[in-house]
Design a protein around this motif. Sequence first.
Motif, short mmCIF file in Angstrom:
data_model
loop_
_atom_site.label_atom_id
_atom_site.label_comp_id
_atom_site.label_asym_id
_atom_site.label_seq_id
_atom_site.Cartn_x
_atom_site.Cartn_y
_atom_site.Cartn_z
N UNK A 159 0.82 -1.21 0.00
CA UNK A 159 0.00 0.00 0.00
C UNK A 159 0.86 1.26 0.00
N UNK A 160 0.37 2.31 -0.64
CA UNK A 160 1.15 3.53 -0.83
C UNK A 160 0.28 4.75 -0.55
N UNK A 161 0.86 5.73 0.14
CA UNK A 161 0.13 6.94 0.47
C UNK A 161 -0.25 7.71 -0.79
N UNK A 162 0.66 7.77 -1.76
CA UNK A 162 0.37 8.50 -3.00
C UNK A 162 -0.80 7.84 -3.74
N UNK A 163 -0.86 6.52 -3.70
CA UNK A 163 -1.99 5.82 -4.34
C UNK A 163 -3.31 6.18 -3.67
N UNK A 164 -3.29 6.32 -2.35
CA UNK A 164 -4.49 6.72 -1.62
C UNK A 164 -4.94 8.11 -2.06
N UNK A 173 -11.54 3.34 -6.71
CA UNK A 173 -11.36 2.49 -5.54
C UNK A 173 -9.87 2.28 -5.29
N UNK A 174 -9.43 2.57 -4.08
CA UNK A 174 -8.00 2.49 -3.79
C UNK A 174 -7.50 1.05 -3.89
N UNK A 175 -8.34 0.08 -3.58
CA UNK A 175 -7.90 -1.32 -3.67
C UNK A 175 -7.60 -1.69 -5.11
N UNK A 176 -8.33 -1.11 -6.08
CA UNK A 176 -8.03 -1.36 -7.49
C UNK A 176 -6.65 -0.82 -7.86
N UNK A 177 -6.31 0.34 -7.32
CA UNK A 177 -4.99 0.93 -7.58
C UNK A 177 -3.90 0.05 -6.96
N UNK A 178 -4.14 -0.42 -5.74
CA UNK A 178 -3.16 -1.29 -5.09
C UNK A 178 -2.90 -2.55 -5.91
N UNK A 179 -3.98 -3.19 -6.34
CA UNK A 179 -3.83 -4.44 -7.09
C UNK A 179 -3.15 -4.19 -8.44
N UNK A 180 -3.53 -3.09 -9.10
CA UNK A 180 -2.92 -2.76 -10.39
C UNK A 180 -1.42 -2.52 -10.28
N UNK A 239 -5.59 -7.88 3.21
CA UNK A 239 -6.12 -6.88 2.28
C UNK A 239 -6.58 -7.50 0.98
N UNK A 240 -5.71 -8.31 0.35
CA UNK A 240 -6.03 -8.83 -0.97
C UNK A 240 -6.94 -10.06 -0.93
N UNK A 241 -7.09 -10.67 0.24
CA UNK A 241 -8.04 -11.78 0.35
C UNK A 241 -9.44 -11.29 0.64
N UNK A 242 -9.57 -10.01 0.94
CA UNK A 242 -10.89 -9.46 1.22
C UNK A 242 -11.29 -9.55 2.68
N UNK A 243 -10.40 -10.06 3.54
CA UNK A 243 -10.72 -10.15 4.97
C UNK A 243 -10.76 -8.76 5.59
N UNK A 244 -9.81 -7.90 5.20
CA UNK A 244 -9.73 -6.55 5.75
C UNK A 244 -10.06 -5.52 4.68
N UNK A 245 -10.62 -4.40 5.09
CA UNK A 245 -10.64 -3.22 4.24
C UNK A 245 -9.26 -2.58 4.30
N UNK A 246 -9.05 -1.55 3.50
CA UNK A 246 -7.74 -0.88 3.50
C UNK A 246 -7.45 -0.31 4.89
N UNK A 247 -8.43 0.36 5.48
CA UNK A 247 -8.23 0.95 6.80
C UNK A 247 -7.96 -0.11 7.85
#
Length: 434
Positions: A159-164, A173-180, A239-247
């Motif tokens: 995860x990256x602050x700039x991506x957020x 959606x920030x999770x899409x940016x993270x995965x990309x 995060x990527x398994x969907x168990x947690x949200x980004x926060x």
Amino acid sequence: MIGPLGITALGFAGLFMLMFLRIPIGIAMGITGFVGFGVISGFGPAITLFGTEPAQVLSNANLAVIPLFLLMGSLATVSGLSDDIYRLIYALVGHWPGGLACATVGGCAGFGAVCGSSPATAATMGQIALPQMLKRGYSPALATGTIAAGGTLGMLVPPSIVMVIYAFLAREFVIDIFIAALIPALLAVVLQMLAVLVFVRLWPNSAPAGERLSWAERAKIARGSWGVLVMIGAVMGGLYSGVFTVNEAAAVGVLVAFLFALGRRSLTREKVMRMVGETASNTAMIYVIIIGASIFTYFVTAARLPGALTEMFGALDVPPLVVIAGILAMYLVLGCVFETISSMVITLPFVLPVVTGLGYDPVWWGIVLIMAIELGMITPPVGINVFILHGIDRSIPLKTIFAGIVPFAVADLLRIAIVVLFPALALWLPHALQ
């Protein structure tokens, strides 16, 4: 009477004048946006922006992850988890010629995964890796160039602050940016390691090989580094398994780092106060920049600049890739003058509509944009990572550090070209996981 381009040109002239007067970028953008929007739409509506925009930004739950990432990175440093990352990777590749530099690149990527900040990654790895490389006979150019360039991975490795910040401003959606970012980040690590190997091949005396550790010794180091593996696994896996949200993932990372710092007895009152103070200060700075960018966006939109630029580029008889190349060239120049977040938030209101108007995906553009502005962190005359390394060891001249960066800058330019020509590298994974 002077049209959208003329109005916004006057606005940018005012913005640059305020910045020249050393007014912080967030406040300068807020003032420019207020005056510009007031001239176009009236100062009554413009005044309301100072109430609505701060309230919207401060109440946005997606941005709450910023102080959590900052605090997680500080705790990882204090607890020694960042040292664990470095020792683990060095145990695996340290016996290569240039292996210590390759370990530093891997360490930067690993620390970036628990930090999210490029300057913090460069500063932390500089304190850990620079003395080790110099002690083992590495040339100052290769040692500092590796750390300065590797530090930029803190921005690209999720995860990256700039991506957020990008996700908030682009309304993605920030999770899409993270995965990309996962595949381009892996490509970045590989290319930077190749740059090290090319450097060593051309100048063999610049990086002597280290000792080869036995598999038993490597296993022992891996067992001693289990803490950082747990932390990265908890944050990234959840995060990527969907168990947690980004926060939630960021909060779990803070908790894990805090427990390790507590268990290792590395927390003191002074360190806690310093970490909290630095986190609060950096968070406030980022929030001011975002609020100022939001107000500035109203001015740019009211001036109809995005539509005018989209029409202008659409009327050009050139392929869309030529337009993208021109925009990226602009960012490379801006990176030589502006701090990276500033160059993104200033330009995004009018650049993103042009890019999407050409038919490109905003998620893909977020990754390309971050790769372009991260290159600005190591290019003169600003090159914030370069100055961080120079501050750690002032005996190494700036020109030596910039010379060591050259092969890594070439590798970064190659990576940008690859992702631009093959957008699927950034978009395949998000689409596959939908």
